[in-house]
Scaffold this motif. Structure first.
Motif, PDB file in Angstrom:
ATOM      1  N   PRO A  71       0.825  -1.201   0.000  1.00  0.00           N
ATOM      2  CA  PRO A  71       0.000   0.000   0.000  1.00  0.00           C
ATOM      3  C   PRO A  71       0.858   1.250   0.000  1.00  0.00           C
ATOM      4  CG  PRO A  71       0.027  -1.013   2.165  1.00  0.00           C
ATOM      5  CD  PRO A  71       0.704  -1.963   1.239  1.00  0.00           C
ATOM      6  N   LEU A  72       0.223   2.331  -0.446  1.00  0.00           N
ATOM      7  CA  LEU A  72       0.934   3.596  -0.473  1.00  0.00           C
ATOM      8  C   LEU A  72       1.224   4.058   0.944  1.00  0.00           C
ATOM      9  CD1 LEU A  72      -1.104   5.489  -3.215  1.00  0.00           C
ATOM     10  CD2 LEU A  72       1.138   4.394  -3.450  1.00  0.00           C
ATOM     11  N   SER A  73       2.383   4.645   1.144  1.00  0.00           N
ATOM     12  CA  SER A  73       2.764   5.157   2.455  1.00  0.00           C
ATOM     13  C   SER A  73       3.347   6.542   2.282  1.00  0.00           C
ATOM     14  CB  SER A  73       3.801   4.246   3.130  1.00  0.00           C
ATOM     15  OG  SER A  73       4.957   4.136   2.316  1.00  0.00           O
ATOM     16  N   ARG A  74       3.223   7.346   3.309  1.00  0.00           N
ATOM     17  CA  ARG A  74       3.733   8.712   3.285  1.00  0.00           C
ATOM     18  C   ARG A  74       5.236   8.704   3.466  1.00  0.00           C
ATOM     19  NH1 ARG A  74       1.841  13.541   7.370  1.00  0.00           N
ATOM     20  NH2 ARG A  74       3.067  15.199   6.429  1.00  0.00           N
ATOM     21  N   PRO A  75       5.994   9.362   2.569  1.00  0.00           N
ATOM     22  CA  PRO A  75       7.444   9.345   2.721  1.00  0.00           C
ATOM     23  C   PRO A  75       7.874  10.075   3.980  1.00  0.00           C
ATOM     24  CG  PRO A  75       6.761  10.901   1.020  1.00  0.00           C
ATOM     25  CD  PRO A  75       5.544  10.121   1.417  1.00  0.00           C
ATOM     26  N   CYS A  76       8.851   9.541   4.669  1.00  0.00           N
ATOM     27  CA  CYS A  76       9.324  10.134   5.908  1.00  0.00           C
ATOM     28  C   CYS A  76      10.749  10.640   5.711  1.00  0.00           C
ATOM     29  CB  CYS A  76       9.280   9.116   7.057  1.00  0.00           C
ATOM     30  SG  CYS A  76      10.249   7.631   6.742  1.00  0.00           S
ATOM     31  N   ALA A  77      11.148  11.575   6.559  1.00  0.00           N
ATOM     32  CA  ALA A  77      12.481  12.141   6.475  1.00  0.00           C
ATOM     33  C   ALA A  77      13.511  11.105   6.902  1.00  0.00           C
ATOM     34  CB  ALA A  77      12.567  13.380   7.364  1.00  0.00           C
ATOM     35  N   LEU A  78      14.700  11.199   6.284  1.00  0.00           N
ATOM     36  CA  LEU A  78      15.757  10.252   6.617  1.00  0.00           C
ATOM     37  C   LEU A  78      16.275  10.479   8.026  1.00  0.00           C
ATOM     38  CD1 LEU A  78      17.742  10.227   3.251  1.00  0.00           C
ATOM     39  CD2 LEU A  78      16.048   8.582   4.063  1.00  0.00           C
ATOM     40  N   MET A  79      16.365  11.741   8.451  1.00  0.00           N
ATOM     41  CA  MET A  79      16.894  12.082   9.764  1.00  0.00           C
ATOM     42  C   MET A  79      16.013  13.140  10.411  1.00  0.00           C
ATOM     43  SD  MET A  79      20.979  12.305   8.896  1.00  0.00           S
ATOM     44  CE  MET A  79      21.385  12.575  10.633  1.00  0.00           C
ATOM     45  N   THR A  80      15.906  13.061  11.711  1.00  0.00           N
ATOM     46  CA  THR A  80      15.163  14.071  12.443  1.00  0.00           C
ATOM     47  C   THR A  80      16.037  15.303  12.665  1.00  0.00           C
ATOM     48  OG1 THR A  80      15.838  13.167  14.583  1.00  0.00           O
ATOM     49  CG2 THR A  80      13.828  12.268  13.582  1.00  0.00           C
ATOM     50  N   THR A  81      15.420  16.362  13.148  1.00  0.00           N
ATOM     51  CA  THR A  81      16.165  17.593  13.414  1.00  0.00           C
ATOM     52  C   THR A  81      17.227  17.376  14.471  1.00  0.00           C
ATOM     53  OG1 THR A  81      14.194  18.884  12.837  1.00  0.00           O
ATOM     54  CG2 THR A  81      15.915  20.004  14.101  1.00  0.00           C
ATOM     55  N   SER A  82      16.897  16.618  15.502  1.00  0.00           N
ATOM     56  CA  SER A  82      17.873  16.336  16.558  1.00  0.00           C
ATOM     57  C   SER A  82      19.050  15.529  16.033  1.00  0.00           C
ATOM     58  CB  SER A  82      17.185  15.590  17.710  1.00  0.00           C
ATOM     59  OG  SER A  82      18.101  15.284  18.735  1.00  0.00           O
ATOM     60  N   GLN A  83      18.795  14.569  15.153  1.00  0.00           N
ATOM     61  CA  GLN A  83      19.881  13.767  14.591  1.00  0.00           C
ATOM     62  C   GLN A  83      20.777  14.595  13.682  1.00  0.00           C
ATOM     63  OE1 GLN A  83      17.587  10.647  12.748  1.00  0.00           O
ATOM     64  NE2 GLN A  83      17.732   9.307  14.528  1.00  0.00           N
ATOM     65  N   ILE A  84      20.193  15.490  12.902  1.00  0.00           N
ATOM     66  CA  ILE A  84      21.000  16.361  12.043  1.00  0.00           C
ATOM     67  C   ILE A  84      21.905  17.244  12.884  1.00  0.00           C
ATOM     68  CG2 ILE A  84      20.885  18.254  10.385  1.00  0.00           C
ATOM     69  CD1 ILE A  84      18.331  17.048   9.309  1.00  0.00           C
ATOM     70  N   ALA A  85      21.360  17.831  13.947  1.00  0.00           N
ATOM     71  CA  ALA A  85      22.170  18.686  14.810  1.00  0.00           C
ATOM     72  C   ALA A  85      23.296  17.904  15.474  1.00  0.00           C
ATOM     73  CB  ALA A  85      21.275  19.338  15.869  1.00  0.00           C
ATOM     74  N   SER A  86      22.998  16.687  15.920  1.00  0.00           N
ATOM     75  CA  SER A  86      24.022  15.872  16.579  1.00  0.00           C
ATOM     76  C   SER A  86      25.131  15.476  15.607  1.00  0.00           C
ATOM     77  CB  SER A  86      23.371  14.625  17.183  1.00  0.00           C
ATOM     78  OG  SER A  86      24.340  13.795  17.798  1.00  0.00           O
ATOM     79  N   CYS A  87      24.759  15.066  14.398  1.00  0.00           N
ATOM     80  CA  CYS A  87      25.769  14.681  13.402  1.00  0.00           C
ATOM     81  C   CYS A  87      26.628  15.876  12.995  1.00  0.00           C
ATOM     82  CB  CYS A  87      25.092  14.079  12.184  1.00  0.00           C
ATOM     83  SG  CYS A  87      24.366  12.446  12.476  1.00  0.00           S
ATOM     84  N   ALA A  88      26.008  17.032  12.816  1.00  0.00           N
ATOM     85  CA  ALA A  88      26.776  18.223  12.446  1.00  0.00           C
ATOM     86  C   ALA A  88      27.744  18.613  13.549  1.00  0.00           C
ATOM     87  CB  ALA A  88      25.823  19.377  12.140  1.00  0.00           C
ATOM     88  N   PHE A  89      27.311  18.510  14.785  1.00  0.00           N
ATOM     89  CA  PHE A  89      28.178  18.828  15.919  1.00  0.00           C
ATOM     90  C   PHE A  89      29.386  17.893  15.953  1.00  0.00           C
ATOM     91  CE2 PHE A  89      29.588  18.523  20.279  1.00  0.00           C
ATOM     92  CZ  PHE A  89      29.542  19.821  20.741  1.00  0.00           C
ATOM     93  N   THR A  90      29.145  16.593  15.789  1.00  0.00           N
ATOM     94  CA  THR A  90      30.230  15.609  15.885  1.00  0.00           C
ATOM     95  C   THR A  90      31.190  15.711  14.714  1.00  0.00           C
ATOM     96  OG1 THR A  90      28.754  14.110  17.084  1.00  0.00           O
ATOM     97  CG2 THR A  90      30.743  13.161  16.088  1.00  0.00           C
ATOM     98  N   TRP A  91      30.659  15.714  13.485  1.00  0.00           N
ATOM     99  CA  TRP A  91      31.528  15.719  12.309  1.00  0.00           C
ATOM    100  C   TRP A  91      32.252  17.041  12.144  1.00  0.00           C
ATOM    101  CZ3 TRP A  91      33.086  11.444  10.304  1.00  0.00           C
ATOM    102  CH2 TRP A  91      32.279  10.309  10.355  1.00  0.00           C
ATOM    103  N   GLY A  92      31.641  18.144  12.545  1.00  0.00           N
ATOM    104  CA  GLY A  92      32.345  19.422  12.497  1.00  0.00           C
ATOM    105  C   GLY A  92      33.537  19.449  13.430  1.00  0.00           C
ATOM    106  N   THR A  93      33.372  18.879  14.619  1.00  0.00           N
ATOM    107  CA  THR A  93      34.483  18.826  15.579  1.00  0.00           C
ATOM    108  C   THR A  93      35.600  17.927  15.076  1.00  0.00           C
ATOM    109  OG1 THR A  93      32.884  19.152  17.369  1.00  0.00           O
ATOM    110  CG2 THR A  93      35.069  18.353  17.974  1.00  0.00           C
ATOM    111  N   VAL A  94      35.228  16.775  14.528  1.00  0.00           N
ATOM    112  CA  VAL A  94      36.243  15.837  14.028  1.00  0.00           C
ATOM    113  C   VAL A  94      36.985  16.432  12.831  1.00  0.00           C
ATOM    114  CG1 VAL A  94      36.545  13.571  12.958  1.00  0.00           C
ATOM    115  CG2 VAL A  94      35.013  13.824  14.910  1.00  0.00           C
TER     116      VAL A  94
END
Length: 229
Positions: A71-94
């Motif tokens: 059945p058809l399903s609504r597409p969802c975002a790959l990452m949440t806002t909290s996950q994007i912020a956490s990844c940006a914080f970690t990878w920017g520091t590294v």
């Protein structure tokens, strides 16, 4: 002849008087009347209409055979806002750590000099900061920053603005870019004037104003020692 005719007329009159009310009663009883079928006009919803192919799998008709299509399903975002912020914080520091490591461990090598002169880390950090700023920007951002009547930032408004994880992550990327640029300036000034900069560059990673101050003090002391000799 007359008496028999009278009796016949009397009997006929009695039958008529009895049969007439019975006929009227039968006509008035609803169950005695045969039901008349009612036909409703056909409407647009009276006839089944075929569904579109993309909706047929999601909304099958009663009794219809199901196909293997999901059945058809609504597409969802790959990452949440909290996950994007956490990844940006970690990878920017590294991402900035190799530059600090080269400036502290091997400040006089050609590899360090060529790497430090590159503008690639500032371009990458600038793009990442712009993306995070776009995600964290709201119509209330400017009001929180310039809440006073003199259009100057106020501490309560800045505190409310930094309650968002995305805002904190964007501010952290901003600090990483500015600190790395200041550390590069300290390093290049030390190479130019033959001054020790390892301690100043290390302080610029987390305490940039103190690192700049340490470099200024080191430069003054080195100049005083050089003049004394």
């Amino acid at each position: 002849m007359a008496p028999s005719a009278s009796l016949s007329a009397l009997a006929l009159s009695s039958a008529v008087r009895v049969g007439l009310p019975l006929t009227l009663a039968l006509r008035q009883r609803p169950e005695a009347r045969a039901p008349c079928p009612q036909f409703r006009p056909a409407t647009a919803c009276s006839w089944p209409r075929p569904l579109r192919p993309e909706l047929a799998a999601a909304f099958p008709r009663p009794g219809a055979r199901r196909t293997g299509r999901p059945p058809l399903s609504r597409p969802c975002a790959l990452m949440t806002t909290s996950q994007i912020a956490s990844c940006a914080f970690t990878w920017g520091t590294v991402a900035v750590l190799p530059f600090y490591t080269l400036m502290v461990v091997a400040p006089n090598t050609n590899l360090t000099k060529r790497t430090v002169e590159s503008s690639a880390p500032y371009v990458a950090l600038g793009l990442l900061y712009a993306y995070l700023l776009y995600l964290s920007w709201t119509p209330e951002t400017l009001r929180a920053m310039f809440a006073s009547k003199y259009w100057l930032p106020e501490l309560p408004g800045i505190v409310r603005m930094f309650a968002s994880e995305m805002t904190v992550a964007s501010a952290w990327i901003h600090l990483l870019a500015v600190d790395l640029f200041a550390a590069r300036q300290v390093y290049q000034d030390g190479i130019k004037n033959n001054i020790e900069t390892r301690h100043s560059v290390s302080l610029c990673l987390l305490f940039c104003p103190i690192g700049i101050l340490a470099h200024v003090v080191t430069k003054v002391l080195a100049g005083a020692v050089g003049r004394s000799h």
